[in-house]
Design an enzyme around this catalytic site. Structure first.
Site, PDB file in Angstrom:
ATOM      1  N   LYS A 103      32.797  16.813  71.958  1.00 43.39           N
ATOM      2  CA  LYS A 103      32.146  17.283  70.157  1.00 43.39           C
ATOM      3  C   LYS A 103      33.445  17.729  69.963  1.00 43.39           C
ATOM      4  O   LYS A 103      33.639  17.527  68.773  1.00 43.39           O
ATOM      5  CB  LYS A 103      31.246  18.091  70.115  1.00 43.39           C
ATOM      6  CG  LYS A 103      30.102  18.628  68.754  1.00 43.39           C
ATOM      7  CD  LYS A 103      29.789  17.242  68.453  1.00 43.39           C
ATOM      8  CE  LYS A 103      29.010  17.593  67.061  1.00 43.39           C
ATOM      9  NZ  LYS A 103      28.159  19.253  66.815  1.00 43.39           N
ATOM     10  N   PRO A 116      19.017  30.433  60.483  1.00 43.69           N
ATOM     11  CA  PRO A 116      18.254  29.279  60.364  1.00 43.69           C
ATOM     12  C   PRO A 116      18.414  28.992  58.274  1.00 43.69           C
ATOM     13  O   PRO A 116      17.779  28.923  57.552  1.00 43.69           O
ATOM     14  CB  PRO A 116      16.765  29.906  59.067  1.00 43.69           C
ATOM     15  CG  PRO A 116      17.119  31.352  58.702  1.00 43.69           C
ATOM     16  CD  PRO A 116      18.356  32.535  59.716  1.00 43.69           C
TER      17      PRO A 116
END
Length: 301
Positions: free
Chosen positions: A182, A12
């Protein structure tokens, strides 16, 4: 999606926290898995158009064993050490979704995870972790998701889960092409912003932009051999558009070097150099940038 999905987010950080908040807001059952592995609770506040707060359980083995989707948002160089210890705790049906900069991290462990449906994704949503409990959505973007293996090809419904939580999300069965594009952008922006200690907009200065052009030239030669259709002028235009649109942003590699952390250079420029070598392509500018970043890492690691 009518039914909530059980989701565990591994890592996270900024991107992982952003998705955790939006997925929980959309009604899904979201838990987190952090590096310390100690069960705990983590409150997160999301700063966006509307400020909101959420609470998540962390490192809950029961939640992990019941998760339908493991959303992997650690950095590329952390993938192997973060994921492999969790495999015995996962159901064989758990979908593994990887979202990180660079390429090659999954290849190193694909034999150990091949029995899982595997998806890859890339996103242009902006996220900034302002503190351990605060994440800021710094810019709306677009997410592309697609299959890494044949089992992943059966999981197109995850596109709906993501797009209902944080629009917009596109399913692309040729996700490798999106990832290469990307990677090409990251090769042009990340090392140069780290070396010159500048925001993305600093790359538009004429002396630095010469290197941007040369990087794109070398990258395009590799893309051509990898059968990714993108001309040098199209690639340079795309890179310049990203530089302009994110002029005030600092790249992830710039931040890693600023805070003296290990970078993802091996999975960005390093991956490109591996492919260039395979195809017999000289990529001297990218090699020089790679060497400079590795030297910076040696100085602070």
């Amino acid at each position: 999606m009518d039914l909530p999905v059980n989701i565990t987010i591994l890592g996270p950080g900024a991107v992982g926290s952003l998705w955790a908040c939006y997925l929980q807001k959309a009604g899904h059952n979201v838990s987190l898995w952090t590096r310390n592995s100690i069960p705990s609770e983590l409150p997160l506040s999301l700063s966006a158009k509307e400020n909101s707060s959420y609470a998540f359980s962390c490192n809950n083995k029961e939640s992990l064993s019941q998760c339908d989707l493991l959303f992997i948002t650690v950095k590329a160089w952390q993938v192997e050490s973060a994921l492999l210890p969790l495999l015995p705790l996962l159901s064989k049906d758990t979908i593994l979704l990887f979202m990180h900069n660079g390429m090659g991290a999954i290849d190193a462990i694909k034999d150990q995870i091949s029995h899982h449906p595997i998806l890859q994704a890339t996103t242009t949503h902006g996220a900034l972790k302002e503190s351990s409990h605060k994440v800021k959505h710094t810019g709306m973007g677009h997410t592309v998701i697609g299959p890494f293996n044949s089992l992943g090809n059966q999981c197109q419904f995850i596109q709906e889960v993501l797009t209902h939580s944080l629009p917009s999300t596109e399913w692309n069965p040729e996700i490798k092409v999106a990832l290469w594009k990307k990677l090409a952008i990251n090769c042009a922006i990340n090392p140069l912003t780290a070396i010159h200690r500048c925001q993305n907009g600093g790359l538009s200065q004429s002396d630095i932009h010469q290197d941007v052009v040369q990087v794109c030239c070398e990258v395009q030669q590799v893309l051509q051999q990898e059968e990714v259709i993108l001309s040098q002028s199209e690639l340079l235009l795309t890179v310049n558009q990203v530089i302009s649109a994110t002029a005030e942003n600092y790249s992830s590699m710039n931040r890693d070097c600023f805070y003296q952390r290990k970078t993802e250079i091996d999975f960005i420029t390093g991956f490109l150099l591996q492919k260039a070598k395979q195809h017999g392509i000289s990529a001297s500018t990218n090699q020089t940038l790679y060497n400079q970043i590795k030297q910076l890492e040696e100085n602070f690691l």
